[in-house]
Design a protein around this motif. Structure first.
Motif, PDB file in Angstrom:
ATOM      1  N   ALA A  86      24.282   5.869 -84.045  1.00 63.12           N
ATOM      2  CA  ALA A  86      24.612   7.235 -84.489  1.00 63.12           C
ATOM      3  C   ALA A  86      25.765   7.198 -85.496  1.00 63.12           C
ATOM      4  CB  ALA A  86      24.969   8.105 -83.288  1.00 63.12           C
ATOM      5  N   GLN A  87      26.716   6.296 -85.264  1.00 59.73           N
ATOM      6  CA  GLN A  87      27.842   6.192 -86.208  1.00 59.73           C
ATOM      7  C   GLN A  87      27.341   5.779 -87.594  1.00 59.73           C
ATOM      8  OE1 GLN A  87      30.646   3.513 -84.308  1.00 59.73           O
ATOM      9  NE2 GLN A  87      30.886   4.913 -82.571  1.00 59.73           N
ATOM     10  N   TYR A  88      26.346   4.879 -87.605  1.00 56.43           N
ATOM     11  CA  TYR A  88      25.838   4.494 -88.922  1.00 56.43           C
ATOM     12  C   TYR A  88      25.130   5.665 -89.606  1.00 56.43           C
ATOM     13  CZ  TYR A  88      24.031   2.672 -93.038  1.00 56.43           C
ATOM     14  OH  TYR A  88      23.793   2.561 -94.372  1.00 56.43           O
ATOM     15  N   ALA A  89      24.424   6.475 -88.821  1.00 52.38           N
ATOM     16  CA  ALA A  89      23.733   7.630 -89.434  1.00 52.38           C
ATOM     17  C   ALA A  89      24.750   8.508 -90.168  1.00 52.38           C
ATOM     18  CB  ALA A  89      22.985   8.433 -88.374  1.00 52.38           C
ATOM     19  N   LEU A  90      25.910   8.723 -89.545  1.00 48.63           N
ATOM     20  CA  LEU A  90      26.935   9.544 -90.220  1.00 48.63           C
ATOM     21  C   LEU A  90      27.510   8.828 -91.439  1.00 48.63           C
ATOM     22  CD1 LEU A  90      29.161  11.505 -87.680  1.00 48.63           C
ATOM     23  CD2 LEU A  90      27.187  12.257 -88.999  1.00 48.63           C
ATOM     24  N   THR A  91      27.623   7.489 -91.341  1.00 48.70           N
ATOM     25  CA  THR A  91      28.104   6.713 -92.496  1.00 48.70           C
ATOM     26  C   THR A  91      27.139   6.872 -93.665  1.00 48.70           C
ATOM     27  OG1 THR A  91      29.117   5.160 -90.971  1.00 48.70           O
ATOM     28  CG2 THR A  91      28.809   4.395 -93.232  1.00 48.70           C
ATOM     29  N   GLU A  92      25.844   6.889 -93.336  1.00 47.73           N
ATOM     30  CA  GLU A  92      24.841   7.072 -94.394  1.00 47.73           C
ATOM     31  C   GLU A  92      24.950   8.480 -95.000  1.00 47.73           C
ATOM     32  OE1 GLU A  92      20.944   5.406 -93.763  1.00 47.73           O
ATOM     33  OE2 GLU A  92      19.999   7.048 -94.862  1.00 47.73           O
ATOM     34  N   VAL A  93      25.206   9.472 -94.152  1.00 46.30           N
ATOM     35  CA  VAL A  93      25.404  10.832 -94.690  1.00 46.30           C
ATOM     36  C   VAL A  93      26.585  10.820 -95.666  1.00 46.30           C
ATOM     37  CG1 VAL A  93      26.057  13.204 -94.109  1.00 46.30           C
ATOM     38  CG2 VAL A  93      24.388  12.002 -92.688  1.00 46.30           C
ATOM     39  N   ALA A  94      27.657  10.105 -95.281  1.00 48.25           N
ATOM     40  CA  ALA A  94      28.834  10.029 -96.165  1.00 48.25           C
ATOM     41  C   ALA A  94      28.472   9.385 -97.500  1.00 48.25           C
ATOM     42  CB  ALA A  94      29.956   9.255 -95.474  1.00 48.25           C
ATOM     43  N   ASP A  95      27.656   8.317 -97.445  1.00 49.37           N
ATOM     44  CA  ASP A  95      27.196   7.678 -98.698  1.00 49.37           C
ATOM     45  C   ASP A  95      26.433   8.698 -99.545  1.00 49.37           C
ATOM     46  OD1 ASP A  95      28.117   5.229 -97.738  1.00 49.37           O
ATOM     47  OD2 ASP A  95      26.122   4.373 -97.392  1.00 49.37           O
TER      48      ASP A  95
ATOM     49  N   ASP B  74      33.713   4.843-104.503  1.00 47.20           N
ATOM     50  CA  ASP B  74      33.972   6.257-104.800  1.00 47.20           C
ATOM     51  C   ASP B  74      33.624   6.473-106.274  1.00 47.20           C
ATOM     52  OD1 ASP B  74      34.771   8.762-105.371  1.00 47.20           O
ATOM     53  OD2 ASP B  74      36.835   8.533-104.643  1.00 47.20           O
ATOM     54  N   PRO B  75      32.451   7.029-106.547  1.00 49.98           N
ATOM     55  CA  PRO B  75      32.010   7.138-107.955  1.00 49.98           C
ATOM     56  C   PRO B  75      32.930   8.013-108.793  1.00 49.98           C
ATOM     57  CG  PRO B  75      30.482   8.274-106.468  1.00 49.98           C
ATOM     58  CD  PRO B  75      31.461   7.573-105.602  1.00 49.98           C
TER      59      PRO B  75
ATOM     60  N   HIS C 204      24.479   2.971-106.774  1.00 50.12           N
ATOM     61  CA  HIS C 204      23.425   3.452-105.879  1.00 50.12           C
ATOM     62  C   HIS C 204      22.624   2.300-105.273  1.00 50.12           C
ATOM     63  CE1 HIS C 204      20.075   6.252-104.672  1.00 50.12           C
ATOM     64  NE2 HIS C 204      21.152   6.810-104.183  1.00 50.12           N
ATOM     65  N   VAL C 205      22.307   1.301-106.081  1.00 50.60           N
ATOM     66  CA  VAL C 205      21.511   0.166-105.603  1.00 50.60           C
ATOM     67  C   VAL C 205      22.216  -0.541-104.443  1.00 50.60           C
ATOM     68  CG1 VAL C 205      20.874  -2.194-106.273  1.00 50.60           C
ATOM     69  CG2 VAL C 205      20.129  -0.267-107.677  1.00 50.60           C
ATOM     70  N   VAL C 206      23.519  -0.764-104.574  1.00 54.03           N
ATOM     71  CA  VAL C 206      24.267  -1.487-103.534  1.00 54.03           C
ATOM     72  C   VAL C 206      24.230  -0.710-102.218  1.00 54.03           C
ATOM     73  CG1 VAL C 206      26.571  -2.268-102.817  1.00 54.03           C
ATOM     74  CG2 VAL C 206      25.802  -2.631-105.178  1.00 54.03           C
ATOM     75  N   GLU C 207      24.459   0.595-102.271  1.00 58.38           N
ATOM     76  CA  GLU C 207      24.580   1.362-101.026  1.00 58.38           C
ATOM     77  C   GLU C 207      23.215   1.683-100.417  1.00 58.38           C
ATOM     78  OE1 GLU C 207      29.023   3.010-101.765  1.00 58.38           O
ATOM     79  OE2 GLU C 207      27.459   4.527-101.760  1.00 58.38           O
TER      80      GLU C 207
END
Ligand SMILES: [Fe+2]
Ligand SMILES: [Fe+2]
Length: 302
Positions: free
Chosen positions: A109-118, A30-31, A195-198
């Motif tokens: 699909a769950q990962y796609a939403l996780t990426e949106v959260a990132d 959480d930046p 950013h690099v990690v995520e």
């Protein structure tokens, strides 16, 4: 029990998504709380390595004091960060549509939403960085703004993933240099580190997706796609340096843009940062002998 065996590619896709979801659970930041946003910014610190500033080595560069050069690097990074927000918003929209076409009981699909959260956290972090440096706006150029809207209308999944690979690999290469260089502004490096990690996960999601879509494309679609990706990559790279970067530094914008366009150091920076994406696209056949010269002319391929 399922009555039909899933296709092997669906298995691999689910395994990859499950792995990415586990990695997200372990390493997400959480930046807003991880970064000390109130720490003062030293005006003599560069935000990018000097040789990665567009004007490095030119007579215009030599005409600036070291502090002005450092300031120019901060403006350039803030502009690149605003371009990052622009691209992340377009990507998030593409990912949401990808989920809309899919089934949220799948890991994919769950990962796609996780990426949106990132990306939501990244864009907020980027905006905080821009504001902290005093750079006046997080908005893209009018041209990029219009092209983003066009992408919303077209909603091409292949372009969404290919664009993600290009922009994320490019940004990743730039930010890894920033993380390694301890002389740079601590705030810029803290943003880059998160950013690099995520982003490594996002690249690991987009590559097999593009491979899958590419394998199913016919020759006519591939020809259009090759051109589309080139247009997007050129636009994304042009967007890195908004003309206001030079105006804010008190430079003549036209003269600075001409100097940057002719600067071999700046061409090398772009080639270096684009290298991993271009190697992937070349292996896949997205960049071929017909399109490679265009990538070279764009200063993105050696
Ligand atoms: Fe991001
Ligand atoms: Fe990303």
């Amino acid at each position: 029990m399922r009555d039909t065996a899933p296709a092997p590619h669906a298995d691999r896709r689910e395994q990859n998504a499950a792995r990415l979801l586990r990695a997200s659970a372990r390493h997400s930041f959480d930046p807003l709380t991880e970064i000390d946003w109130d720490a003062p910014i030293d005006p003599d610190h560069f935000a990018l390595p000097q040789h990665r500033v567009t004007l490095y080595g030119t007579p215009l560069w030599e005409s600036l004091t070291p502090r002005q050069q450092a300031r120019l690097s901060v403006h350039q990074l803030a502009s690149a960060t605003a371009a990052g927000i622009w691209f992340e918003l377009v990507l998030m929209e593409g990912l949401i549509r990808h989920v809309y076409e899919g089934d949220l009981t799948t890991r994919h699909a769950q990962y796609a939403l996780t990426e949106v959260a990132d990306e939501c956290r990244h864009s907020t972090m980027f905006a905080r960085y821009i504001a902290a440096t005093g750079y006046p706006s997080a908005r893209p150029s009018a041209k990029a703004h219009r092209r983003g809207k066009l992408h919303f209308l077209l909603n091409d999944t292949a372009i969404t993933f290919a664009g993600a690979i290009f922009v994320e690999e490019f940004t990743d290469a730039m930010q890894r240099e920033m993380v390694r260089d301890e002389s740079l502004q601590p705030l810029a490096r803290a943003v880059a580190r998160i950013h690099v990690v995520e982003e490594a996960r996002h690249i690991g999601y987009a590559k097999p997706e593009l491979e899958r879509i590419w394998a199913r494309m016919g020759p006519a679609r591939r020809a259009v796609f090759r051109r589309g990706l080139l247009v997007l990559a050129r636009l994304a790279v042009a967007e890195l340096v908004h003309p206001r970067v030079y105006a804010l530094s008190g430079l003549d914008v036209r003269a600075a843009e001409r100097a940057a366009a002719a600067n071999e150091h700046w061409r090398l920076a772009r080639v270096d940062w684009a290298r991993k994406a271009l190697a992937f696209f070349t292996d896949l056949g997205v960049v071929d002998h017909r399109t490679a010269p265009h990538w070279r002319r764009a200063g993105l391929l050696d």
